[in-house]
Structure formats: C-alpha cells, structure tokens
Design an enzyme around this catalytic site. Structure first.
Site, PDB file in Angstrom:
ATOM      1  N   TRP A   1     -26.144  -1.632 137.356  1.00 19.46           N
ATOM      2  CA  TRP A   1     -26.876   0.140 136.748  1.00 19.46           C
ATOM      3  C   TRP A   1     -26.226   0.644 138.115  1.00 19.46           C
ATOM      4  O   TRP A   1     -25.669   2.208 137.557  1.00 19.46           O
ATOM      5  CB  TRP A   1     -27.883  -0.369 137.374  1.00 19.46           C
TER       6      TRP A   1
ATOM      7  N   ASP B   1     -34.737  -0.471 128.334  1.00 16.88           N
ATOM      8  CA  ASP B   1     -32.350  -0.983 128.062  1.00 16.88           C
ATOM      9  C   ASP B   1     -32.769  -2.545 126.989  1.00 16.88           C
ATOM     10  O   ASP B   1     -33.393  -3.254 126.723  1.00 16.88           O
ATOM     11  CB  ASP B   1     -32.020  -2.046 129.248  1.00 16.88           C
TER      12      ASP B   1
ATOM     13  N   PRO C   1     -33.573   0.755 133.626  1.00 23.21           N
ATOM     14  CA  PRO C   1     -34.730   0.210 132.752  1.00 23.21           C
ATOM     15  C   PRO C   1     -34.387  -0.646 132.477  1.00 23.21           C
ATOM     16  O   PRO C   1     -33.415  -1.968 132.376  1.00 23.21           O
ATOM     17  CB  PRO C   1     -34.124   1.278 130.828  1.00 23.21           C
TER      18      PRO C   1
ATOM     19  N   LYS D   1     -38.817 -21.728 136.661  1.00 22.79           N
ATOM     20  CA  LYS D   1     -39.844 -22.722 135.658  1.00 22.79           C
ATOM     21  C   LYS D   1     -39.581 -24.054 135.707  1.00 22.79           C
ATOM     22  O   LYS D   1     -40.195 -24.836 135.863  1.00 22.79           O
ATOM     23  CB  LYS D   1     -39.026 -22.621 134.607  1.00 22.79           C
TER      24      LYS D   1
ATOM     25  N   TRP E   1     -24.472  -2.634 129.419  1.00 26.84           N
ATOM     26  CA  TRP E   1     -24.380  -1.674 131.074  1.00 26.84           C
ATOM     27  C   TRP E   1     -24.294   0.383 130.969  1.00 26.84           C
ATOM     28  O   TRP E   1     -23.955   0.281 131.114  1.00 26.84           O
ATOM     29  CB  TRP E   1     -24.240  -2.664 132.055  1.00 26.84           C
TER      30      TRP E   1
ATOM     31  N   GLN F   1     -27.915  -4.892 141.331  1.00 24.34           N
ATOM     32  CA  GLN F   1     -28.061  -3.867 140.715  1.00 24.34           C
ATOM     33  C   GLN F   1     -26.393  -2.705 141.027  1.00 24.34           C
ATOM     34  O   GLN F   1     -26.077  -2.129 140.452  1.00 24.34           O
ATOM     35  CB  GLN F   1     -29.268  -2.733 140.332  1.00 24.34           C
TER      36      GLN F   1
ATOM     37  N   LYS G   1     -35.983 -19.975 145.599  1.00 24.54           N
ATOM     38  CA  LYS G   1     -35.839 -19.038 144.015  1.00 24.54           C
ATOM     39  C   LYS G   1     -36.844 -19.606 143.118  1.00 24.54           C
ATOM     40  O   LYS G   1     -36.807 -20.786 143.124  1.00 24.54           O
ATOM     41  CB  LYS G   1     -34.969 -19.069 143.608  1.00 24.54           C
TER      42      LYS G   1
END
Ligand SMILES: [Zn+2]
Ligand SMILES: [Zn+2]
Length: 1009
Positions: free
Chosen positions: A539, A69, A30, A575, A499, A535, A572
């Site tokens: 996750w 999530d 999610p 903003k 988590w 992850q 990377k």
C-alpha cells in the site's frame, strides 16, 4: 465504558468539538475484508488510534474515515474454496454474477467482524462512514484515475513475460511477487546440447527443466572465455565458460563466446517444430559466469531476458503452456500437467538419452502466489501496465519529502524498492474487481472511459443504475467513437489489481471529482498513515505511485511502519503451530487497555514484537494497576476528609508537592514531544516513570499528610497529578483514562479535554536534590537489608557520602524518615565508614629486606591504616621505618566498621549505624505494635475512619508493655484509638485477638467507639 460512550454519543461529541479546527489528516489503509481479524490487525489499529487521539486533544480536527478493501484474489479464493472450485472454468460455469454476489456477501460478513473488534479495542476509526472499494462511487473514481493515466500515456498494453499464477490464472504485479518469496529446493542440472557440426557438446545449466521443451537458442557472452574440455567419463567433449570449468579438467581448446555464435546444436526436445532460425548459439549481454556454466538456454516465453534476446535475434517464441500453467496438447506426454510437476519426468527422459551430465538440489528463494501459494511461473502474456518507470524520478523525489518512522526505511527498504522500479502490471484476468475501463472495437481502437456518465453517453442510455462490476459492465457495448469507424466496441475482460483500488483511496474515498471536491482537496496529503512494514511493497507503494502519477505529489507526509508480531518465543503465529493469540480472549481476560499499553510500552514498534499473555499481565500490573492504586488511595482520603477540587491550581510549599508537580511538567513536555515525533515507546516510558515516581515516592512519602493531617494542598497536588496523568494516558489507554478522569473531575470525558500544557518553571535544584535523596535511600535500604535490620526498627543515624551533590533540609528529612533513622550525617570520605590495615607483601619485601621486613611490619601495624592508604593513593608510595614502599610492596586490607551496615555505589556510600539502645528498641516495638493493630483493624472489618476503644493484655509481654508505657499517645494516634488500656484479659475468646510482637504474645480487644 463502551456502553456509556455509545449512550452519550461521545465519538460524535468529539467530532463536533473539533470541527472547524485545523485538520490533521489520517488515511485508513483499508484492511482486506477477508478472514476474521487477528491480533496483528489490533496491533496496527491501536497505533492508528494513538496519534489521532493525541492530535485531537491537541486541538486538531482529525477525520477518521474507515475503509474496506473489498476486491481481489483473496476474496475470490475464499469463495472458490467454499464452492470447491479448482479452476477459473468452474467460476464461468457457475456464473460470474452469482460468483460475484457471493464475494460481496463474504466481504460484508467480515467487515462486521472488523467493525466489532475495532470498537472493542477502543479504536476510533469511523467504520460507519467507511469507504468500500466495491461501491459504484468508489469504482467510478478509480476509473477517473485510470483515465488520467491513459491521457498521460502512462497506461500500456504489452506482451511481456510476467510473473504468473497458473492456479489463479492471472499475472501478478512486482509488489505482489515480493510478498510471496519462499525458500525452496529445485532441481538444478547440467545438460548437453550436442553441436551438429562437431563432436563436442555445449554444457548448459538450468533450474527450470520444464522450460527446455520450449528452448530456441543457447546464449553466450561474446567476450567470455570458454574452454573445450575432455569428458572425464569418456563422452563427447564439453564446452563451458573457463571460469566455471574448475582446475582438474583437461583443456583441449580455448575459445571466446564470439567463436561459438551462429553454430547449431540439437535441441533437447522436439515436440515443438522449429525452423532454421532456432537451435543456434547467440550472444547476449546478460550472460555471466557467476553461476552455472556460462551458457544459458533460452525459452523466450518464460523469461524476460530470453524474450528480449528473441526480439533482437528474430527467434520464435514457443509457448506450449496454457493460462492454467499446464502443458497443452502439443506436448503430448505432459499434457494437462502443471509445468513444475513435470520436472522429474523431463530430467529422467534427458538422463535416458545420455544428455544429463549432473543434477543437484538447488536451494533458492522462489516467488509463490501470495494468496494461494502456488509457485509462480514467468509466462509471456498480454497485460496492461502502468508505466511507473517513466515517472521513476518523481517517485524517488517524492520519497525524499516523506518522514519515515523508522527513518532508515526511506533509503533502505522503500528507497531500494523505488530504485528497482518496474512497470506495474495492473490487469488481472479475474472476476471480482474494479473492471478495467477500456473498450476495444474489432478494428483495434481502444477507448478508455473515465466516468459512468461518459459510458452512458457512448452507449446511448442512462447507466445510473448499472452495477459496475462484471458481468453487467461487460454487457455495455457501443459504437467505436473513432473517426471513420463504426465497429462495436466491447470491454476488455480484465479487472484491476486490487492494490490499485487501495492506492486510489485518497480521492476515491470521497468519490472525487464527482462529489464535493473540497472533501478530497482539503484532506490531501495525509499527515499520517501507519501499517506493517511489508506495505513498503504494497500500500505504501501503490498509494505513492497512483497519486504521484495523477496528482504529482506524495499522498502522505508521515508514515509509521510497524514490525510484525510474533509469539513469546519469537515464532511467527500460525494456526498450524497453535500459537495464535485470539484478541478477544485478551480483551475478555486482561482488557483492551492492557493490550494497548503492552503494545505501546513494552518494546520498539519497528522490530518484530513478541507477544505473550505473561508480558501483557506484567505490563498492566506494573503501570496501570499502580496508577489505579494511587487513584484509590486518593479517592479514599479525599472521601474521608470531605475534600473536593476547587478548580484552582495547587500552590505548594512542601518540597514533595513542589517536586511532584515539577516531575509532572517534565513528563507532560516529554510525552508531548515523543508523540509529536510518532514515538509511542518513549512517550509511554516517560508516563510509566512518572506513575512510578508518583506511587513509590510521592504517595509513599506523603501518606501521613493524607492519613492524619488532611493536608488540603497535598490533596490538591495529588488530584492535579492524577487528572493530568489521565489525560496523558488517554491516547494510550482510552478506557482506564476516561474512568479515572471522569471520577476525578465529574466532567463528561477525558477525550473531550485539551491536552495538558507544561507551564511551570521547573525547579531544577529541587529535582536534582530529590534524585540525590532517592539514590541515597536506595543505598540505605540496601544496607539495611544486608544487615537484616527490619524496616520498622528506628536506628540512630545514617552516614552519607555523596561527593559533589547538595542536599537541602527538606530532602534530608524525607531521606531520614524513609530510612527510619534519627540523624543524617555527611562524611567526606570512606575513611569515616571503613578502616584499613596495611601489611607487608612478604613475597616482594622478604627477598629485598631480609630480616628487616619485621621492622617494617611493626611500623605498618603501629601507623594509622587510613592515613597510609591515603598517602599511597595520593603519592604512590609510603615511607615506613626508613623504607620507601610502593603499591606492590604492601597489601591494603579494608574492613567495614563493625557497627555499620554499608552500601556503596561508585563514589557514593551510605552507612547505617546499627548500634541500638533501649529507647530505640522500645520505639521499634511500638511501631511493630502499631503495624499489627492496623492489620487487625482491617481483619475485623473496621473502616479507615472508625475510632476504637483498645485494650491490650501485655502481662506476658514485658517489652510490649514498656513500649506502650513509653509511646502510649503516639500509638493511640496511629491506630485511631480514643482509649488505650492495659489489663489482664483472661482466656482467649472470639472477640480477643492474640498477636505476636517480637516473639511476645499480646492479646487485643477492640471495639468501635
Ligand atoms: Zn495463485
Ligand atoms: Zn474502431
């Protein structure tokens, strides 16, 4: 296309079509519904879409339940920012109910954005049927899982030193800590701990000056060698590990750690009172001489090793730091300051008192809160732990049966993580989360509740309508169910690590075991999950941990780990750098399919992927646009010739037809195998190669068969290729593929079709001959370009050298045609294409032969150069004028045949004979004329099938005049002219078009006939 899909309910049609087929299970990791979705979300989502689409076309039933999530710090932080809050107190003052309401609203807002971008990217994840981790049903399933852990004794409350964020006021789990490491410079310093019964000081090294206030002991290694050295600057002697003392010190005495144990020293600070148990030297196993001074200061409240040593040694735990990470009133000068912010003043104080020996900047990787960026501290507190370490062997064992893509993750990143497993701190002292379902009475009896019904029974009322979130669940109290206890039990305030929610999704998404149990049981474990590589500590880990501990099995079989995306320069995206690419901008300007294709086809998914608009444009141009052009070509001529598919497979005899169908079969097999193996790049590469072959060889070579011959087999062949290509493309670029497929077949959608099968026996001989032919064409083109002979000028012949490769007449015809030569001749060696002369190497032969060198020179000149070279190549020497000469004695000079343009590659070569006669020249002019006339047809807006009446004024163009005479009928056929006159047309006028043919001026008049 999207509107059309919606209109016909395509997604539901696909679902219904495959219902009852063997399932292929996908789990949605999610997305955190916090913040608008960015390009990296699209990156992961298109991979989550590719394989389910492929498996669906292969006949599997693929549920694509979405998920959100919803809980956790990220959401809370967003609201805190909105409300201008800085501390948890602000939230409590505001009211938990109101605060959580705003969290819920925020989640709903972002979920809408995610659903929209999911649809726009043609990602078929069912967002309407998504699980929400904030729903009561979901929370109840999580409670049930917690209860399973509780029943197994895997849930533990403990006072431990945990990584802790003072700003967020909560502990973090080790996988959260792993997400937030940053390179920082901290002060590192050597400090004096003066011994009380001696005129020497212990030299202590630390990188966390603020913990010195809580110092209770100094630890040494019992068997480590220490030295007492003179202080170079005249102070008291210093004691440190021998290994850390350096060479230029004056050693006064040598001792071991054991000698130091039990001695007392004056603590650097005495804000916190301490009895005789502290302020002494103790031995500890973890002390090493890898860095520092070999003497470690102990502050048990702020270090796991320190805490353990304190327990063993019976040392007190001094903790002057509050839950917000600031010093409390017991340390008056620093009261209310965040501990790390007090470092500089603490150092200055030590320096003033002569206790600072040295300080230097210390660059190291230090954990920060992954959400708010505050440096974490290690802080002794009470927390709840899942005892994953008790089941570590199971976790490691289950990892062995997971297929990782890329494979090295299993024993690398993920395996390492499991090997260093620590218990999972799952409680969070926060508000917006699944409440920890544990109630405690004043006597200290804990009750873990596993369902709403159970809670209702304990509370003695129906809780069916209760919002399970705080603060409502906190209001539910009950009489302690423990025998002989009737005290009130109230819920412990923590909520669960978010988590834990996402790790619970395999069962919680189906409200297991409270709803229909089969929904979960038939969809466990998953065949496929896919997320970014970080992850492995998020996750991927929590999913494995929750489900292995509760269900004894890994919840996923295949896992695709994606690298991160970066900008075109490898930076990377952020903003602050201003290099963020907005996915909506890409969708609007290039289309979702272009972005998808670029993601799949332009690099490995495992490593960092550079993304630039230029790259997307180029990838789309190279393959997608090429395919579209082939389709347009097909559609144009199918339309002209009134051709329509019969439904039968083409039965080709022409070599090009047979070849391209073979290439298609090979491509189908290769793409299928690649996607079965979760290898998008290889699949896309095979597909791209086929599109290139189709366009740049098949269609290119077959044009006349469409253009003039209306060859029905060619039509059928190209149609078959395009239909299958659209199907192969469907999982990659669902929009374009469907547009092509529906236009070609009139069927509802490519996504309702079955994946194509590679059925034919491939003619390997033909395939390899066509490869040979195309390679020779490449060389021939290079030779022509080198000699600057225009493509339309027919040439007499090409000489081909292709050792070890056969070439059938069919393929020869294509090569000759493509190179625009009349004849192809094979040659056995370069000798037919080049000439050689062999001359003496005077430097070598002069001194040896003297004047006789001239005789040798004459003899070499008289002999056939190519024979000399061959002899030299084969036997290593030649005999000339009675002399035996080796390779160093002579120089072999190569000369290209002057009438040939030659291109070589390895042992292969093509030479084009450039010798032109009048007939060839005239034919060249005729071809130029045809090209110019066909350009003109387009310019004046004639349709492809329009016939014309043509009149040419060639009165001042003798070469063109001769070309028209010689090739009149051919020219008429090529430009669809029913008549071709030559006449003097007088002055230019608007309907007369001057054209330039080989430097001659020809005036054209043409009319639709
Ligand atoms: Zn934080
Ligand atoms: Zn009790």
């Amino acid at each position: 296309m999207l509107a059309h899909w919606r209109e016909i309910g395509l997604f539901d049609q696909v679902k219904n079509l495959r219902k009852g087929s063997p399932p292929w299970v996908f789990y949605e990791g999610p997305p955190t519904a916090n913040g608008s979705p960015g390009l990296h979300h699209v990156w992961a989502r298109v991979f989550k879409d590719l394989y389910p689409r492929f498996q669906t076309m292969r006949g599997r039933h693929v549920p694509r339940k979405g998920g959100w999530d919803c809980h956790g710090l990220p959401v809370e932080l967003e609201i805190e920012k909105e409300l201008g809050f800085h501390h948890k107190d602000d939230i409590e003052a505001y009211g938990i109910a109101k605060f959580n309401d705003r969290c819920r609203e925020s989640v709903q807002r972002y979920v809408g954005d995610f659903a929209e971008i999911t649809q726009r990217a043609a990602v078929w994840i069912d967002t309407k049927d998504a699980y929400w981790t904030l729903s009561n049903d979901y929370i109840e399933s999580v409670w049930w899982l917690v209860r399973r852990l509780w029943d197994q004794g895997l849930l533990d409350e403990g006072r431990r030193v945990v990584p802790y964020c003072g700003r967020c006021g909560t502990a973090l789990s080790s996988h959260e800590v792993a997400l937030g490491y940053r390179e920082v410079t901290d002060p590192s310093m050597y400090v004096r701990f003066p011994l009380v019964d001696d005129d020497a000081d212990l030299l202590v090294w630390t990188t966390t000056p603020w913990t010195l206030i809580s110092n209770v002991a100094a630890a040494v290694g019992a068997d480590i060698a220490y030295v007492r050295v003179r202080d170079a600057r005249g102070g008291r002697d210093l004691i440190m590990a021998a290994a850390r003392a350096g060479d230029d010190v004056e050693v006064v005495a040598r001792l071991t750690g054991r000698d130091l144990v039990g001695r007392h020293y004056a603590r650097p600070f005495d804000y916190l009172p301490l009895d005789d148990t502290g302020g002494r030297v103790v031995a500890a196993d973890f002390v090493s001489t890898d860095d520092g001074s070999g003497i470690v200061h102990l502050a048990p409240a702020f270090g796991a090793d320190d805490m353990e040593t304190a327990r063993v040694e019976g040392l007190p735990v001094l903790n002057p730091v509050g839950p917000d990470g600031t010093f409390d009133a017991t340390v008056a000068p620093y009261r209310g300051r965040f501990v790390k912010d007090a470092d500089e003043d603490i150092i200055a104080d030590l320096d003033r008192r002569g206790l600072l020996v040295r300080r230097q900047p210390y660059v190291h990787s230090y954990p920060h809160c992954w959400r708010c960026g505050t440096p974490l501290i290690y802080w002794a507190k009470t927390a709840w732990f899942v005892r994953t370490t008790a089941r570590q062997a199971d976790l490691v064992g289950q990892n062995e049966i997971i297929n990782w893509y890329p494979e090295h993750i299993r024993h690398g990143r993920f395996g390492d993580w499991l090997a260093k497993n620590v218990d999972w701190a799952v409680s969070r002292d926060r508000y917006w989360g699944t409440p920890l379902p544990i109630w405690r009475c004043v006597e200290g009896h804990d009750t873990c509740v596993g369902s709403v019904a159970e809670l209702g029974e304990l509370a003695g009322r129906d809780l069916g309508d209760l919002d399970l979130h705080r603060p409502f669940v906190d209001d539910v109290t009950f009489r302690c169910p423990q025998a002989d206890c009737s005290a009130r039990a109230t819920r412990l305030t923590p909520v669960l690590d978010a988590w834990f929610d996402s790790g619970s999704m395999p069962s919680a998404q189906h409200h297991y075991p409270f709803a229909d149990r089969r929904a979960f049981e038939e969809a466990f474990p998953a065949d496929f999950i896919c997320e970014a590589i970080d992850q492995t500590r998020g996750w991927f880990y929590t999913l494995l941990a929750v489900n292995t501990l509760v269900f004894g099995e890994t919840p996923y079989r295949n896992v695709v780990c994606l690298g991160h995306i970066v900008d075109g320069d490898g930076q990377k995206m952020s903003k602050s750098r201003g290099n963020v690419i907005d996915p909506w901008h890409i969708f609007e300007s290039f289309g979702a399919d272009s972005l998808r294709w670029y993601f799949f086809a332009s690099g490995s998914p495992w490593t960092s992927r550079r993304v630039s608009e230029e790259g997307i444009r180029e990838a789309a141009r190279k393959t997608l646009l090429t395919l579209w052009n082939v389709f347009s070509f097909f559609a144009t001529y199918a339309d002209l010739d009134g051709w329509s598919p019969t439904g039968e497979s083409p039965r080709p005899t022409h070599a090009l037809d047979r070849w391209v169908l073979d290439r298609l079969d090979v491509t189908i097999a290769a793409v299928t195998e690649a996607l079965d193996d979760f290898d998008a790049l290889t699949g896309a590469t095979h597909l791209a190669t086929f599109v290139d072959d189709l366009s740049n060889w098949y269609v290119r070579r077959s044009r006349p068969r469409f253009w003039k011959a209306s060859d029905a087999v060619a039509h059928a062949t190209l149609h078959h290729c395009l239909v299958a290509t659209a199907q192969l493309l469907a999982p990659f670029c669902p929009f374009l593929a469907d547009a092509l497929y529906t236009a070609l077949t009139g069927e509802t959608s490519v996504h309702l079709s079955d994946w194509p099968e590679a059925g034919r026996d491939v003619d390997r001989t033909l395939a390899s001959e066509m490869d040979v032919g195309r390679r020779l064409v490449g060389l021939g083109r290079a030779a022509r370009t080198e000699a600057r002979v225009r493509v339309r000028q027919p040439l007499r012949r090409a000489l081909l050298l292709h050792p070890g490769a056969e070439l059938s007449d069919d393929v020869r015809r294509e090569v000759a045609d493509e190179l625009n030569v009349k004849v192809l001749e094979d040659v056995e060696s370069l000798a037919g294409l080049m000439s050689w002369t062999v001359v003496p190497n005077f430097k070598a032969l002069g001194p040896r032969l003297g004047p006789r060198v001239n005789q040798v020179k004459q003899a070499l000149a008289a002999a056939a150069g190519s024979e000399l070279k061959q002899a030299l190549d084969e036997q290593g020497f030649i005999e000339v004028a009675g002399e035996r000469l080796g390779p160093d004695d002579v120089e072999v000079r190569a000369r290209e045949h002057e009438d040939f343009a030659l291109a070589q590659e390895g042992a292969w070569a093509v030479a084009i004979d450039l010798d032109l006669d009048d007939a060839l020249r005239l034919e060249g002019t005729a071809r130029e004329l045809v090209r110019a006339l066909n350009d003109l047809r387009r310019v004046v807006g004639l349709a492809l099938s329009d016939r014309i009446e043509l009149c040419l004024d060639v009165s001042s163009a003798p070469r063109s005049a001769a070309a028209v005479d010689a090739h009149r009928d051919w020219i008429k056929g090529e430009v669809l002219a029913v008549s071709l006159e030559t006449a003097s047309l007088g002055p230019a006028a608007s309907h007369r078009h001057p054209i330039d043919i080989d430097g001659e001026r020809v005036v054209v008049e043409l009319h639709r006939s």
